[in-house]
Structure formats: C-alpha cells, structure tokens
Design a protein around this motif. Structure first.
Motif, PDB file in Angstrom:
ATOM      1  N   PRO A 112      -6.299   0.301  -4.052  1.00 32.83           N
ATOM      2  CA  PRO A 112      -5.238  -0.223  -4.917  1.00 32.83           C
ATOM      3  C   PRO A 112      -4.220   0.861  -5.257  1.00 32.83           C
ATOM      4  O   PRO A 112      -4.564   2.039  -5.383  1.00 32.83           O
ATOM      5  CB  PRO A 112      -5.996  -0.675  -6.167  1.00 32.83           C
TER       6      PRO A 112
ATOM      7  N   SER B 235      -8.613  -3.569  -6.811  1.00 26.16           N
ATOM      8  CA  SER B 235      -8.423  -3.828  -5.380  1.00 26.16           C
ATOM      9  C   SER B 235      -8.139  -5.303  -5.113  1.00 26.16           C
ATOM     10  O   SER B 235      -7.368  -5.650  -4.211  1.00 26.16           O
ATOM     11  CB  SER B 235      -9.648  -3.368  -4.588  1.00 26.16           C
TER      12      SER B 235
ATOM     13  N   GLU C 220      -4.565  -5.902  -6.126  1.00 25.98           N
ATOM     14  CA  GLU C 220      -3.674  -5.387  -5.081  1.00 25.98           C
ATOM     15  C   GLU C 220      -3.514  -6.403  -3.964  1.00 25.98           C
ATOM     16  O   GLU C 220      -2.415  -6.588  -3.419  1.00 25.98           O
ATOM     17  CB  GLU C 220      -4.236  -4.076  -4.518  1.00 25.98           C
TER      18      GLU C 220
ATOM     19  N   ALA D 210      -1.595  -1.711  -9.545  1.00 24.83           N
ATOM     20  CA  ALA D 210      -2.805  -2.546  -9.578  1.00 24.83           C
ATOM     21  C   ALA D 210      -3.881  -1.903 -10.445  1.00 24.83           C
ATOM     22  O   ALA D 210      -4.592  -2.600 -11.190  1.00 24.83           O
ATOM     23  CB  ALA D 210      -3.323  -2.762  -8.160  1.00 24.83           C
TER      24      ALA D 210
END
Length: 381
Positions: A333, A253, A256, A337
């Motif tokens: 994500p 995350s 991302e 990612a």
C-alpha cells in the motif's frame, strides 16, 4: 743554465740521476693537483644539485601544487561518504589518479564556494583530470550516479523482485536470498517474517554501491517514513475491536486495491464495519474483495474472476469464501492507503461500488441502497 762537463767526460754517457729527480719532482707536482681538481668538480656538482632543488622549490612555491591539464581519460568511480572531508576526498582522488595531487584538489575546492555542499554519492570521473574540473563534477548533485527504479502502489513482493532484477545488476535469486533473512533488511518484528506489504512503493535512486540488502532496507525504511507520527501498534490497538499492525497493513493493502484519493478513508471504514458490526452489517463478515482472490490465484488478470468467486480457490485469501481479514497484506500500500487504514472516516457504510469510468464511488449502509447504485453501474471502462 748550462751544466758543466768534467774533463774527459762524455756528455752522452753522463748519468741522468739529477735530471730524473727533476722530472720526478715535476711529476709529483702534477699528481698533487689532480685530487684538488676532482674535489672542485664534485663540489660544483653538489652545489648545482642543491641549486637545482632550490630553484625547483621556488618554482613550486610560485606555481602551486602539481596538477593535470585534463580533461582526463577512462572512467573512475569515486564514492563520497557522508561527512567526508575535502582533504580526505583529495587523498582518495590522488590515490585513484584522478588528480595529480591532493593539494591541487584542496586548493580548487577552496576556490569554489559550492564545494561545501558536496553531497554523498557515487560519481563518475576520469583519470588525470584537472582538479578544478573534478570539483565542478562533485558540486553538482545531478552527477551522482544512480539506478532509478519505480515500484507502483499495490505491487506484490513477487512483482517487486521481478522489477528490481530487471532494472538492476542483481538476479531474482539474490533478492530472494535476502528476503529469506528479514532481520538483515530491517523488517519489523510484527511482520512475522513476511515482507508482503512492507516494501514501500516509490521511486528509488540506488547507487552503484547498493546491494540487494541495501535496496530492500531502503524500501522498509520508506515504509516506516510513511507511517509518519503514527505508532501503528498503539493506533491499531485503539481502532474498533483492536487490530495488530499486521492486520492494519492488511486493511491498508485492501484499501489500496479498492480505492483512490478521498475515497480511501471511507473504504477503510466500510472494511472495518464489515469486520466489527453484527453479521458484518448484513455481509456475514465477507469482505468480497476481488483483488484478494486474484492474489490467491497468483495473477492480476481480472478475466480469471469467474462466478461463483467463492469456489475459485480454497485459499484463506478468498474473501468471498472466508469471513474476516485474509492472513496478511495482498500487496504494497502507498502512503494514502496506510493513513486511511490508520485514520478511517466516520460512517456506517458497509458497501461501496464504482459506478463510472471517472472512478466515482458510491457508499451505502444497506444492501437495498447498494443495489440501486449497482443498477446504474453500466459503464464499460
């Protein structure tokens, strides 16, 4: 023949017994014919009834099963289930009064070579349609009724719920009630009940039959698809100092939020290096990721990032204040990612900075080199 009259007898006063008997006899003959006549009429009626049925059967034999002329009226939703047979579809369509008879639909499907590829889904039809027209609708997957919802990469659960509520017939409360029971929509155990990061960002085509639990389950299923052949538990344990699936998804995350394209595996490596190198490679283990601070503040408004960032919030998601990973993912994500977090590039970088509006990102292993890149970062984007 003339009847004789006895001498002295007045014909007018003669008894009429004989004549009465003759009339009675004639009357009896007439009443005996009546039952026979009635029987003949009834027999003729029965014969005509059977004849009419036989003619109807012969006509049906040559005209085929009952069918509507079409084009039909109103609206009827019909759901085709996976593996459903043509006969079963026909029976359901007849029950819905879409077709006049199941046989007409079966015959029409047999005459259409594409009917073997009818796809599961919900279709909009009308009552009293011609069977062949119904088949034409069902063989075209473009006629499947769907609600399309796009969830962008990086969206938080709150943003996802807002989007779903805005674009479907369900309320935020209905989605939130399902989210409160993660076992209902297949959230993996390692997520520890927190759906953040596991509702995969993609474009979904939801059918009218889909409820909030179905929609969320599809998003989790799509997340598992994004993992590919990777066993996130085994891969995470083999990375660096060893990471749980939840920690891998937290890294994903952050990647991302910070990178794009080919830069993502490098950013993942830089994050792992800050976590694993002594003193974080000179960063004291602070990830210093703005997006995590914004998540802690509950906003995406970058104007809220006022220095010193470490003082903005005491949340454990404040990566300028607390070293190491935040407690969990900060958004959803995408596949790139996730794969970057699972397969980081090789390198000694601990710093990265985007230096222009084109998104050019420079990586460095030392603060001195990073400051050189930062000095040329004057682009206003």
């Amino acid at each position: 023949m003339t009847e004789s009259v006895l001498p002295g007898e007045d014909p007018a006063t003669r008894p009429v017994e004989n004549g009465g008997r003759r009339r009675a006899a004639r009357s009896k003959r007439r009443s005996g014919c009546l039952p026979m006549l009635v029987a003949v009429v009834l027999f003729g009626a029965v014969l005509a009834w059977f004849a009419r049925g036989a003619i109807s059967d012969v006509r049906d034999m040559f005209s085929g099963p009952e069918d509507y002329d079409g084009p039909g009226t109103g609206e009827v939703m019909m759901v085709v289930d996976p593996g459903q047979s043509v006969r079963s579809m026909g029976d359901e369509l007849e029950e819905l009064n879409v077709v006049a008879s199941a046989d007409a639909f079966v015959d029409a499907a047999a005459a259409n070579s594409r009917s073997t590829a009818i796809q599961p889904g919900t279709y909009l039809l009308r009552e009293e349609m011609k069977a062949a027209d119904v088949v034409d609708v069902l063989v075209d997957p473009g006629n499947i009724v769907t609600t399309t919802v796009t969830i962008p990469e990086g969206f938080t659960v709150a943003q996802i719920v807002d989007r779903l509520a805005a674009q479907t017939d369900f309320s935020k409360k209905q989605f939130e009630r399902v989210l409160a029971r993660p076992e209902r929509f297949g959230l993996p155990d390692y997520a520890k009940g927190n759906p953040e990061g596991y509702l995969f960002p993609a474009t979904y085509a939801f059918s009218p039959a889909d409820k909030p639990v179905d929609m969320l389950a599809k998003m989790v299923s799509r997340y598992e698809q994004a993992l590919g052949d990777n066993d996130i538990e085994a891969v995470g344990a083999a990375l660096g100092n060893g990471y749980t699936p939840e920690q891998v998804m937290t890294v994903a995350s952050l990647v991302e939020a910070e990178g794009r394209g080919d830069d993502m595996p490098k950013i993942a490596r830089a994050i792992y290096n800050r976590l694993e190198l002594p003193n974080g490679g000179g960063t004291n283990g602070l990830l210093q990721i703005d997006a995590a601070v914004l998540y802690a503040l509950g906003t995406r408004d970058t104007s809220k990032l006022v220095a010193p960032l470490s003082e903005l919030t005491d949340s454990p998601y404040n990566t300028y204040r607390y070293p190491g990973l935040p407690p969990g993912p900060i958004g959803a994500p995408g596949e790139a990612a996730i794969q970057a977090a699972l397969n980081p590039a090789e390198g000694d970088w601990v710093y990265w900075i985007t230096i222009d509006c084109a998104g050019t990102t420079k990586f460095s292993a030392t603060l001195e080199e990073h400051n050189q890149y930062d000095a040329v970062n004057g682009a206003e984007c």
